[in-house]
Design a protein around this motif. Structure first.
Motif, PDB file in Angstrom:
ATOM      1  N   LEU A 327      -3.879  -0.299  -2.038  1.00 57.90           N
ATOM      2  CA  LEU A 327      -3.375  -1.188  -1.006  1.00 57.90           C
ATOM      3  C   LEU A 327      -3.654  -2.647  -1.361  1.00 57.90           C
ATOM      4  O   LEU A 327      -4.642  -2.966  -2.017  1.00 57.90           O
ATOM      5  CB  LEU A 327      -4.031  -0.860   0.339  1.00 57.90           C
ATOM      6  N   ARG A 328      -2.787  -3.513  -0.882  1.00 58.58           N
ATOM      7  CA  ARG A 328      -2.956  -4.943  -1.098  1.00 58.58           C
ATOM      8  C   ARG A 328      -3.835  -5.532   0.003  1.00 58.58           C
ATOM      9  O   ARG A 328      -3.813  -5.084   1.148  1.00 58.58           O
ATOM     10  CB  ARG A 328      -1.588  -5.624  -1.088  1.00 58.58           C
ATOM     11  N   GLY A 329      -4.589  -6.560  -0.352  1.00 59.95           N
ATOM     12  CA  GLY A 329      -5.263  -7.342   0.663  1.00 59.95           C
ATOM     13  C   GLY A 329      -6.666  -6.899   0.995  1.00 59.95           C
ATOM     14  O   GLY A 329      -7.234  -5.994   0.393  1.00 59.95           O
ATOM     15  N   SER A 330      -7.212  -7.557   2.000  1.00 57.16           N
ATOM     16  CA  SER A 330      -8.622  -7.434   2.349  1.00 57.16           C
ATOM     17  C   SER A 330      -8.808  -7.570   3.846  1.00 57.16           C
ATOM     18  O   SER A 330      -7.881  -7.957   4.572  1.00 57.16           O
ATOM     19  CB  SER A 330      -9.404  -8.562   1.644  1.00 57.16           C
ATOM     20  N   LEU A 334      -3.591  -9.054   7.503  1.00 55.97           N
ATOM     21  CA  LEU A 334      -2.807  -7.914   7.980  1.00 55.97           C
ATOM     22  C   LEU A 334      -2.046  -7.208   6.866  1.00 55.97           C
ATOM     23  O   LEU A 334      -1.123  -6.436   7.128  1.00 55.97           O
ATOM     24  CB  LEU A 334      -1.842  -8.355   9.086  1.00 55.97           C
ATOM     25  N   TYR A 335      -2.435  -7.441   5.618  1.00 56.78           N
ATOM     26  CA  TYR A 335      -1.996  -6.510   4.572  1.00 56.78           C
ATOM     27  C   TYR A 335      -2.610  -5.145   4.866  1.00 56.78           C
ATOM     28  O   TYR A 335      -3.591  -5.028   5.613  1.00 56.78           O
ATOM     29  CB  TYR A 335      -2.449  -6.992   3.197  1.00 56.78           C
ATOM     30  N   GLU A 336      -2.064  -4.107   4.251  1.00 59.81           N
ATOM     31  CA  GLU A 336      -2.593  -2.761   4.477  1.00 59.81           C
ATOM     32  C   GLU A 336      -4.086  -2.671   4.172  1.00 59.81           C
ATOM     33  O   GLU A 336      -4.825  -1.949   4.841  1.00 59.81           O
ATOM     34  CB  GLU A 336      -1.823  -1.736   3.640  1.00 59.81           C
ATOM     35  N   LEU A 442       9.307  -7.919   4.732  1.00 59.30           N
ATOM     36  CA  LEU A 442       9.637  -6.558   5.133  1.00 59.30           C
ATOM     37  C   LEU A 442       9.226  -5.634   3.998  1.00 59.30           C
ATOM     38  O   LEU A 442       9.705  -5.770   2.868  1.00 59.30           O
ATOM     39  CB  LEU A 442      11.133  -6.420   5.429  1.00 59.30           C
ATOM     40  N   ARG A 443       8.355  -4.696   4.294  1.00 58.01           N
ATOM     41  CA  ARG A 443       7.800  -3.813   3.264  1.00 58.01           C
ATOM     42  C   ARG A 443       8.205  -2.366   3.515  1.00 58.01           C
ATOM     43  O   ARG A 443       8.347  -1.945   4.673  1.00 58.01           O
ATOM     44  CB  ARG A 443       6.264  -3.885   3.269  1.00 58.01           C
ATOM     45  N   SER A 450       1.707  -1.091  -2.278  1.00 54.72           N
ATOM     46  CA  SER A 450       0.939  -2.288  -2.605  1.00 54.72           C
ATOM     47  C   SER A 450       1.584  -3.561  -2.062  1.00 54.72           C
ATOM     48  O   SER A 450       1.081  -4.659  -2.307  1.00 54.72           O
ATOM     49  CB  SER A 450       0.755  -2.413  -4.119  1.00 54.72           C
ATOM     50  N   GLU A 451       2.677  -3.431  -1.328  1.00 58.24           N
ATOM     51  CA  GLU A 451       3.307  -4.557  -0.620  1.00 58.24           C
ATOM     52  C   GLU A 451       3.626  -5.731  -1.544  1.00 58.24           C
ATOM     53  O   GLU A 451       3.331  -6.888  -1.251  1.00 58.24           O
ATOM     54  CB  GLU A 451       2.415  -5.024   0.534  1.00 58.24           C
TER      55      GLU A 451
END
Length: 497
Positions: A327-330, A334-336, A442-443, A450-451
């Motif tokens: 997943l992307r982000g931390s 609001l990334y996954e 939009l994902r 991984s968006e």
């Protein structure tokens, strides 16, 4: 190990049932981890450096969810959603600060279970809002818990828990105006009284949890066990662990030596060569205490009459070396990677074992699920769904149709494989050094978990539909949060990357 997978298609399982009677209702244990990475569970099979044998065993004794969500990418708001069973925005909570659950007029999870005949204990970290001390609704004894041992600090020092340490730190900091937030070095709360303690917080909380179970094993109990592991600052490990693993003792901030933020950034990704090892050390102690608790319940002969739920409070914090792969982000975004969390639900003999679910579920599903096993009706105000029909295989397609998230600078909505994510401010990204890309995205979470791909330009109908869902949801919130970007924003979505 081979696992059966609960998916969105039909599934036939052997019939299971929960026995609920006035004489013997199932015990309920809710265990919350703090800032744990999505990939930081060895049962996931993603990271070779992760070892969580006790959590893996718990997963093998129940259902592990791969699309479980916190209601927020940060601690205090997500914990408000857990205890109330609703979107915390309904009572004005969407980011740090705010009143916590003080403005929530309906009963909490604990109050509903107490009414159902449960004795309730809270052990560990409490973090809703302010004010939060004795006599306020944010204090556990004021929203349904009969006992409390823990701390109301956002941060809890892993090794130091006494007033003398706080006094010494304040004296050393007198001439340094740099903010340090709360280090949580002070005494714990034992009920309303303060109690100096020695030892590691994770082990202290585990011991207090087992003590509560011992004293209440003859009657239905609800235990909320809220660890501060694996929250910052993960370098605070017992010296024997550091020695065993050849790790340097990374000292706490010394106000006389350097500005706070200089020290802060040296301890975090990518600047700390031992950062991942520190994080895994805290995860080791967390896993150890979960194992001790499950062993204890087994030894008392009450395991089959005890529902155990394990969940992360928000996505993994990459600055402290949590891993959310793929997943992307931390945490903070609001990334996954900021909202998808580990979730395990287990009650051998009553619920199927060794299952994996890809159904979309949320932290506010815990309240309806607990009430269901307690034989109680789910209140109309709840935003969650009772997961028992899914867990038992009676309704294998059960999941949320639409889920929403909203912070000060972001909002997102998911339906099925599609997620609309808008970013219109910096949030905590500059301070916490996490990625946050501005724009409208939009994902497709099935083809691009991984968006990285933006489908906004070629899927205008889906974009408009999800935007409509979200506007309708925002219209139900307090006016102070009822802000929505202009309709022109959809036309300004960035091109596919």
């Amino acid at each position: 190990m081979q696992h059966s997978i609960i998916c969105l298609l039909s599934l036939t399982l052997s019939p299971f049932s929960l026995t609920v009677s006035a004489e013997e209702k199932p015990n309920i244990i809710l265990i919350i981890s703090d800032d744990q990475g999505y990939a930081d569970l060895s049962a996931m099979g993603i990271r070779d450096d992760v070892s969580t044998p006790n959590l893996d065993r718990l997963a093998s004794e129940g259902t592990r969810f791969r699309h479980a969500y916190a209601s927020s990418p940060i601690c205090n708001t997500s914990r408000c959603g857990i205890i109330t069973g609703v979107y915390q925005q309904r009572f004005g909570m969407q980011w740090y600060g705010g009143p916590g659950i003080t403005d929530w007029e309906n009963p909490t999870m604990a109050e509903l279970l107490k009414k159902a005949g449960y004795t309730n204990g809270y052990v560990g970290k409490v973090h809703y809002g302010s004010p939060n001390g004795p006599g306020t609704r944010n204090f556990p004894l004021e929203h349904g818990f009969d006992e409390f041992f823990g701390s109301e600090n956002a941060r809890i020092h892993y090794l130091t828990h006494n007033q003398d340490a706080i006094d010494a730190f304040d004296a050393a900091r007198a001439n340094n105006p740099e903010p340090s937030n709360s280090w949580g070095m002070g005494p714990f709360r034992d009920g309303e009284k303060e109690a100096d303690m020695e030892g590691m917080s994770t082990e202290i909380f585990g011991d207090k949890a087992r003590d509560f179970i011992n004293r209440n094993k003859e009657k239905p109990f609800f235990l909320y066990l809220s660890f501060n592991a694996v929250h910052n600052f993960t370098h605070q490990l017992p010296q024997e662990y550091l020695n065993k693993h050849g790790l340097e003792d990374y000292d706490d901030w010394d106000p006389a030596a350097e500005p706070y933020l200089d020290w802060y950034y040296r301890s975090r990704r990518p600047n700390n060569p031992d950062g991942r090892a520190h994080y895994l050390g805290q995860l080791h102690y967390l896993d150890q205490e979960v194992g001790r608790l499950v062993d204890h319940v087994n030894a008392l002969g009450i395991r089959e009459n005890t529902l155990i739920i394990y969940m992360g409070d928000n996505g993994g914090s990459r600055p402290i070396y949590a891993e959310n792969t793929p997943l992307r982000g931390s945490k903070f975004t609001l990334y996954e990677g900021g909202t998808r969390v580990p979730l395990i639900i287990s009650q051998p003999g009553s619920l199927p074992e060794d299952r994996i679910s890809d159904n979309v579920v949320s932290a506010f599903d815990l309240l309806p699920t607990m009430l269901s096993v307690a034989g109680e009706d789910v209140p109309e105000f709840a935003d969650g769904i009772d997961l028992i029909p899914l867990l038992k295989g009676n309704t294998p397609e059960l999941q949320h149709d639409v889920l929403h998230w909203k912070t000060v600078d972001e909002w997102s909505v998911r339906q099925g494989d599609w997620k609309l994510h808008t970013v219109h401010g910096e949030g905590a990204a500059p301070v916490e050094k996490v990625e946050l890309e501005q724009g409208v995205f939009l994902r497709n979470l099935r083809t691009d978990p991984s968006e990285r791909i933006n489908f906004a330009q070629q899927n205008s109908e889906i974009l408009a539909k999800l935007g409509g869902f979200h506007r309708a949801w925002i219209a139900t919130l307090p006016k102070s949060l009822n802000n929505v970007p202009s309709a022109n924003e959809w036309a300004e979505a960035p091109k596919e990357k």
